[in-house]
Design an enzyme around this catalytic site. Sequence first.
Site, mmCIF file in Angstrom:
data_model
loop_
_atom_site.group_PDB
_atom_site.id
_atom_site.type_symbol
_atom_site.label_atom_id
_atom_site.label_comp_id
_atom_site.label_asym_id
_atom_site.label_seq_id
_atom_site.Cartn_x
_atom_site.Cartn_y
_atom_site.Cartn_z
ATOM 1 N N HIS A 87 16.157 70.563 29.274
ATOM 2 C CA HIS A 87 17.162 70.072 28.273
ATOM 3 C C HIS A 87 16.714 69.757 26.975
ATOM 4 O O HIS A 87 15.517 68.913 27.163
ATOM 5 C CB HIS A 87 18.081 68.999 29.106
ATOM 6 C CG HIS A 87 17.300 67.912 29.457
ATOM 7 N ND1 HIS A 87 17.331 66.765 28.625
ATOM 8 C CD2 HIS A 87 16.610 67.405 30.416
ATOM 9 C CE1 HIS A 87 16.659 65.500 29.375
ATOM 10 N NE2 HIS A 87 16.475 66.100 30.243
ATOM 11 N N ASP A 89 18.642 67.278 25.017
ATOM 12 C CA ASP A 89 19.405 66.064 24.664
ATOM 13 C C ASP A 89 18.522 64.599 25.090
ATOM 14 O O ASP A 89 17.649 64.887 26.069
ATOM 15 C CB ASP A 89 20.856 66.097 25.348
ATOM 16 C CG ASP A 89 20.764 65.991 26.723
ATOM 17 O OD1 ASP A 89 20.239 67.331 27.265
ATOM 18 O OD2 ASP A 89 21.283 65.288 27.403
ATOM 19 N N ASP A 118 10.930 63.303 28.520
ATOM 20 C CA ASP A 118 12.080 63.663 29.112
ATOM 21 C C ASP A 118 13.293 64.286 27.976
ATOM 22 O O ASP A 118 13.757 63.514 27.394
ATOM 23 C CB ASP A 118 12.779 62.368 29.871
ATOM 24 C CG ASP A 118 13.901 62.846 30.639
ATOM 25 O OD1 ASP A 118 14.375 63.938 30.771
ATOM 26 O OD2 ASP A 118 15.024 61.620 30.772
ATOM 27 N N GLU A 152 22.271 67.267 29.622
ATOM 28 C CA GLU A 152 21.803 66.653 30.826
ATOM 29 C C GLU A 152 21.742 65.336 31.263
ATOM 30 O O GLU A 152 22.113 64.855 32.337
ATOM 31 C CB GLU A 152 20.367 67.459 31.141
ATOM 32 C CG GLU A 152 19.707 67.225 32.462
ATOM 33 C CD GLU A 152 19.064 65.986 32.698
ATOM 34 O OE1 GLU A 152 19.000 65.821 33.891
ATOM 35 O OE2 GLU A 152 18.988 65.062 31.961
ATOM 36 N N GLU A 153 21.542 64.545 30.086
ATOM 37 C CA GLU A 153 21.863 62.995 30.301
ATOM 38 C C GLU A 153 23.165 62.445 30.512
ATOM 39 O O GLU A 153 23.217 61.335 30.613
ATOM 40 C CB GLU A 153 21.014 62.360 29.120
ATOM 41 C CG GLU A 153 19.849 62.786 29.050
ATOM 42 C CD GLU A 153 18.651 62.319 30.038
ATOM 43 O OE1 GLU A 153 19.467 61.720 31.115
ATOM 44 O OE2 GLU A 153 17.485 62.575 29.989
ATOM 45 N N ASP A 176 11.347 68.598 34.436
ATOM 46 C CA ASP A 176 12.033 67.518 33.865
ATOM 47 C C ASP A 176 11.928 66.455 34.878
ATOM 48 O O ASP A 176 12.942 65.784 35.178
ATOM 49 C CB ASP A 176 13.643 67.960 33.818
ATOM 50 C CG ASP A 176 14.300 66.896 33.260
ATOM 51 O OD1 ASP A 176 13.658 65.819 32.441
ATOM 52 O OD2 ASP A 176 15.465 66.755 33.223
ATOM 53 N N HIS A 435 13.463 57.193 29.873
ATOM 54 C CA HIS A 435 14.874 56.459 29.485
ATOM 55 C C HIS A 435 14.185 55.113 29.014
ATOM 56 O O HIS A 435 15.280 54.250 28.965
ATOM 57 C CB HIS A 435 15.496 56.289 30.805
ATOM 58 C CG HIS A 435 16.139 57.664 31.164
ATOM 59 N ND1 HIS A 435 17.280 57.677 31.934
ATOM 60 C CD2 HIS A 435 15.791 58.888 30.931
ATOM 61 C CE1 HIS A 435 17.811 58.866 32.002
ATOM 62 N NE2 HIS A 435 17.041 59.579 31.351
#
Length: 462
Positions: A87, A89, A118, A152-153, A176, A435
């Site tokens: 991903h 995003d 990520d 995805e997030e 991921d 994150h």
Amino acid sequence: MKINWQEEVSKIKEAYFEDLCTLLRIPSVREDDKATEEAPFGPGPKKALDTFLEMAKRDGFPTKNVANVAGRLEFGQGNEIMGIIGHLDVVPVDDSWLTDPFEPTFKDGKLYARGVSDDKGPMLACYYALKMIRNLKLPVSKKVHFIVGTDEESDWRCLHRYLETEPLPDFGISPDAMFPVINGEKGGYTVDLKFGALQGVLKSFTAGQRENMVPGEATAVIEGFNPLLVQEAADQFNAQQSVQITVEEKGQELTVIAHGKVSHGAFPENGHNAATYLAAFLTSLDAKLEKDPYLSFIANVLHLDFKGQKVGISHHDPVMGDLSLNSGVFYKEGDKQVITVNIRFPQGQSFEQLDARFDELGQQFGFERVTGPSNKLPHYVPMDDPLVKTLLAVYEEHTGMEGYETVIGGGTYARLMKRGVAFGAEFPDEENTMHEPNEVQSLDRLLLTIAIYADAIYRLIQ
């Protein structure tokens, strides 16, 4: 044919880092308030998708843009399709970064930027691995669909839309997560708890950016309190707690702010949830606040309840481990005060059980349960599956470290495929900064990851 993959990686490392920095400079955070028909999740995710597909076109791969929310490039031939799903995003950032999160910073053999681990760094490592296989003209017997999403997030609308018209791969990986391999993922359950309007001395309470992030800051506005007494209570609280409280006076109102620590919502114990600490502080100030059902629920039920024990939903599975609970977002919606809770649950539980328990709590504390639309059941691919065995063998050969199976609370695109696993790119001896502020990856490890991916992909499709 024996290939020195790490030697091949040395030939393309400059190009890899150049392309990676191009992607990292794009603030591809979902922004619903800026969404359009051409950019369903906002301009950042759309720009990242366009940029990646242009890279693939530049390199000679056939590509497809699916509704401006996902994309695909193709390689190889055969009846069976291997999927590689990543991903573009990223999660939001806050002001606790030491560098510009969207200006890649090289320092001490590491690269700092939002998305470097990520998932832009690992995703692009997989892409360069596939490109090396193609450039070496190695014989293959399977197709590869390299798929990228842009949501995805959040709630995976990108891949759900993709699968409405495009084929689901027969097996595959998602770059991921972590090495050695993630062959099990807990179920995902998100629920909105909708309380009535705030009453009395509590005027507002907000915290959090995403359900899968531990809130790093929380803010409440109260009125009718002596500022000196509240500050004195904050000083006492700060001397005893890891979360710090600050108090600002504005007329008859006080703004009370809790400063915690952000972490991935799959590991809530690694953070300090500013919202639940703030509720605990406020309920200690005054009997009216202590009896408020909204604050009482946060302070007495959600606070420090990482495994759902106080909520009454804790569960342990021998393979998948414990349930985890993250109270991620606190906000006002119309005349309602809403808490979004994100739960990762192991085998042996059901959506119906979780629904029933939150309905019971709703009757006790006065909230309505609204279950999320994209909840997911647990996913597991056995250790003896040839996919898992191949990936572990490649990992061991390139690292000299032992391979073993792992189950995580985080959800990856791998679970979309019946025989799908997450593979890399965090190593077991690395700090996981996904994150979190100051997200970082080792340059040497990123290059090693390309070699691992190339070897693994080739073995799986030759």
